[in-house]
Design an enzyme around this catalytic site. Sequence first.
Site, short mmCIF file in Angstrom:
data_model
loop_
_atom_site.label_atom_id
_atom_site.label_comp_id
_atom_site.label_asym_id
_atom_site.label_seq_id
_atom_site.Cartn_x
_atom_site.Cartn_y
_atom_site.Cartn_z
N HIS A 14 0.85 -1.20 0.00
CA HIS A 14 0.00 0.00 0.00
C HIS A 14 0.88 1.24 0.00
CE1 HIS A 14 -0.10 0.47 4.72
NE2 HIS A 14 1.12 0.44 4.24
N CYS A 33 5.82 6.65 3.63
CA CYS A 33 4.61 5.89 3.24
C CYS A 33 3.90 6.53 2.05
CB CYS A 33 3.65 5.79 4.42
SG CYS A 33 4.32 4.82 5.77
N HIS A 39 4.84 -0.11 -0.51
CA HIS A 39 5.72 -0.97 0.30
C HIS A 39 4.83 -2.03 0.93
CE1 HIS A 39 4.14 2.07 3.08
NE2 HIS A 39 4.11 1.06 3.94
N HIS A 41 3.56 -5.18 3.72
CA HIS A 41 3.45 -5.62 5.11
C HIS A 41 2.97 -7.06 5.15
CE1 HIS A 41 3.93 -1.66 6.93
NE2 HIS A 41 3.14 -1.18 5.98
N ASP A 79 -4.99 -10.58 -0.17
CA ASP A 79 -3.68 -11.23 -0.03
C ASP A 79 -2.87 -11.07 -1.32
OD1 ASP A 79 -1.67 -12.70 1.22
OD2 ASP A 79 -2.47 -14.61 0.50
N HIS A 80 -1.63 -10.61 -1.17
CA HIS A 80 -0.73 -10.38 -2.30
C HIS A 80 -1.29 -9.35 -3.28
CE1 HIS A 80 1.27 -13.81 -0.53
NE2 HIS A 80 2.34 -13.46 -1.20
N GLU A 124 -0.24 -4.69 11.88
CA GLU A 124 0.56 -4.32 10.72
C GLU A 124 1.99 -4.80 10.91
OE1 GLU A 124 0.27 -0.38 8.39
OE2 GLU A 124 2.16 -0.23 9.51
#
Length: 135
Positions: A14, A33, A39, A41, A79-80, A124
Amino acid sequence: MIYVTRRVEFSASHYYHNPNLSPEENRSIFGKCNNPHGHGHNYTLEVTVAGEVDPVTGMVMDLKDLKKLLEQEVLQLMDHRFLNKEVPAFASTIPTTENIAVEIWRLLAPKLVFGKLHRIRLYETPDLFVDYYGD
Ligand code: NI
Protein backbone atom coordinates in the site's frame (compact mmCIF):
# COMPACT_ATOMS: atom_id res chain seq x y z
CA MET A 1 -21.46 -15.00 26.09
CA ILE A 2 -18.24 -16.57 24.86
CA TYR A 3 -15.69 -15.25 22.39
CA VAL A 4 -13.89 -17.32 19.77
CA THR A 5 -11.03 -16.02 17.65
CA ARG A 6 -9.49 -17.13 14.41
CA ARG A 7 -6.12 -15.80 13.24
CA VAL A 8 -4.96 -15.59 9.62
CA GLU A 9 -2.04 -13.89 7.92
CA PHE A 10 -1.82 -12.09 4.61
CA SER A 11 0.64 -9.93 2.73
CA ALA A 12 -0.23 -6.75 0.89
CA SER A 13 1.31 -3.52 -0.28
CA HIS A 14 0.00 0.00 0.00
CA TYR A 15 0.89 3.66 0.10
CA TYR A 16 -0.64 6.61 1.87
CA HIS A 17 -1.90 9.53 -0.17
CA ASN A 18 -4.75 12.02 0.20
CA PRO A 19 -5.62 13.58 -3.19
CA ASN A 20 -7.17 16.58 -1.41
CA LEU A 21 -3.76 17.58 -0.05
CA SER A 22 -0.82 19.04 -1.94
CA PRO A 23 2.19 16.84 -2.77
CA GLU A 24 4.14 18.72 -0.07
CA GLU A 25 1.43 18.13 2.54
CA ASN A 26 1.22 14.46 1.60
CA ARG A 27 4.98 14.07 1.99
CA SER A 28 4.97 15.96 5.25
CA ILE A 29 2.12 13.91 6.79
CA PHE A 30 2.88 10.47 5.40
CA GLY A 31 6.66 10.58 4.94
CA LYS A 32 8.09 7.47 3.33
CA CYS A 33 4.61 5.89 3.24
CA ASN A 34 3.68 8.43 0.53
CA ASN A 35 5.94 6.75 -2.07
CA PRO A 36 3.46 5.85 -4.86
CA HIS A 37 5.36 2.65 -5.65
CA GLY A 38 4.19 1.30 -2.32
CA HIS A 39 5.72 -0.97 0.30
CA GLY A 40 4.63 -4.27 1.79
CA HIS A 41 3.45 -5.62 5.11
CA ASN A 42 2.76 -9.06 6.52
CA TYR A 43 -0.53 -8.50 8.28
CA THR A 44 -1.95 -10.70 11.01
CA LEU A 45 -5.72 -10.58 11.29
CA GLU A 46 -7.65 -11.83 14.32
CA VAL A 47 -11.40 -12.10 13.97
CA THR A 48 -13.43 -12.59 17.15
CA VAL A 49 -17.00 -13.87 17.08
CA ALA A 50 -19.24 -13.62 20.16
CA GLY A 51 -22.09 -15.98 20.86
CA GLU A 52 -23.60 -18.64 23.03
CA VAL A 53 -22.43 -22.26 23.02
CA ASP A 54 -24.84 -24.41 21.02
CA PRO A 55 -25.70 -27.33 23.34
CA VAL A 56 -25.87 -29.71 20.37
CA THR A 57 -22.44 -28.92 18.88
CA GLY A 58 -20.70 -27.48 21.94
CA MET A 59 -19.55 -24.61 19.71
CA VAL A 60 -20.42 -20.97 19.03
CA MET A 61 -19.65 -21.63 15.38
CA ASP A 62 -17.50 -24.08 13.47
CA LEU A 63 -14.10 -22.38 13.25
CA LYS A 64 -13.43 -24.21 9.99
CA ASP A 65 -16.35 -22.24 8.55
CA LEU A 66 -14.86 -19.02 9.88
CA LYS A 67 -11.55 -19.85 8.22
CA LYS A 68 -13.36 -20.51 4.93
CA LEU A 69 -15.20 -17.21 5.25
CA LEU A 70 -11.95 -15.34 5.88
CA GLU A 71 -10.40 -16.93 2.81
CA GLN A 72 -13.39 -16.08 0.62
CA GLU A 73 -14.11 -12.57 1.84
CA VAL A 74 -10.72 -11.20 2.90
CA LEU A 75 -7.76 -13.20 1.60
CA GLN A 76 -9.02 -13.57 -1.96
CA LEU A 77 -9.51 -9.82 -2.07
CA MET A 78 -6.41 -8.57 -0.22
CA ASP A 79 -3.68 -11.23 -0.03
CA HIS A 80 -0.73 -10.38 -2.30
CA ARG A 81 -2.55 -7.29 -3.61
CA PHE A 82 -1.59 -3.67 -4.02
CA LEU A 83 -4.45 -2.42 -1.86
CA ASN A 84 -4.70 1.09 -3.36
CA LYS A 85 -4.96 -0.24 -6.90
CA GLU A 86 -6.60 -3.65 -6.61
CA VAL A 87 -9.14 -3.36 -3.81
CA PRO A 88 -12.04 -1.10 -4.85
CA ALA A 89 -12.67 0.22 -1.32
CA PHE A 90 -9.16 1.70 -1.25
CA ALA A 91 -9.41 3.56 -4.54
CA SER A 92 -10.83 6.46 -2.52
CA THR A 93 -9.93 5.55 1.08
CA ILE A 94 -6.35 5.49 2.39
CA PRO A 95 -5.49 1.84 3.24
CA THR A 96 -4.20 2.50 6.73
CA THR A 97 -4.37 -0.31 9.27
CA GLU A 98 -7.44 1.44 10.72
CA ASN A 99 -9.28 1.61 7.40
CA ILE A 100 -8.36 -1.97 6.46
CA ALA A 101 -9.81 -3.17 9.78
CA VAL A 102 -13.04 -1.25 9.14
CA GLU A 103 -13.30 -2.67 5.62
CA ILE A 104 -12.76 -6.22 6.90
CA TRP A 105 -15.56 -5.68 9.41
CA ARG A 106 -17.83 -4.43 6.62
CA LEU A 107 -17.06 -7.51 4.53
CA LEU A 108 -17.51 -10.08 7.31
CA ALA A 109 -20.28 -8.81 9.58
CA PRO A 110 -23.16 -9.52 7.15
CA LYS A 111 -21.83 -13.02 6.34
CA LEU A 112 -21.84 -14.50 9.82
CA VAL A 113 -24.63 -17.03 10.35
CA PHE A 114 -23.81 -18.05 13.93
CA GLY A 115 -22.82 -15.60 16.64
CA LYS A 116 -21.99 -12.02 15.84
CA LEU A 117 -18.82 -10.24 14.94
CA HIS A 118 -17.23 -8.81 18.08
CA ARG A 119 -13.80 -7.52 17.16
CA ILE A 120 -11.40 -7.13 14.27
CA ARG A 121 -7.79 -6.94 15.42
CA LEU A 122 -5.29 -6.21 12.67
CA TYR A 123 -1.54 -6.25 13.22
CA GLU A 124 0.56 -4.32 10.72
CA THR A 125 3.72 -5.39 12.55
CA PRO A 126 4.08 -7.63 15.60
CA ASP A 127 4.09 -4.57 17.86
CA LEU A 128 1.45 -2.43 16.11
CA PHE A 129 -2.21 -3.29 15.89
CA VAL A 130 -5.66 -1.72 15.79
CA ASP A 131 -8.92 -2.98 17.27
CA TYR A 132 -12.31 -2.28 15.72
CA TYR A 133 -15.63 -3.11 17.37
CA GLY A 134 -17.93 -1.94 14.60
CA ASP A 135 -18.86 1.51 15.93
NI1 NI B 1 2.79 0.76 5.46
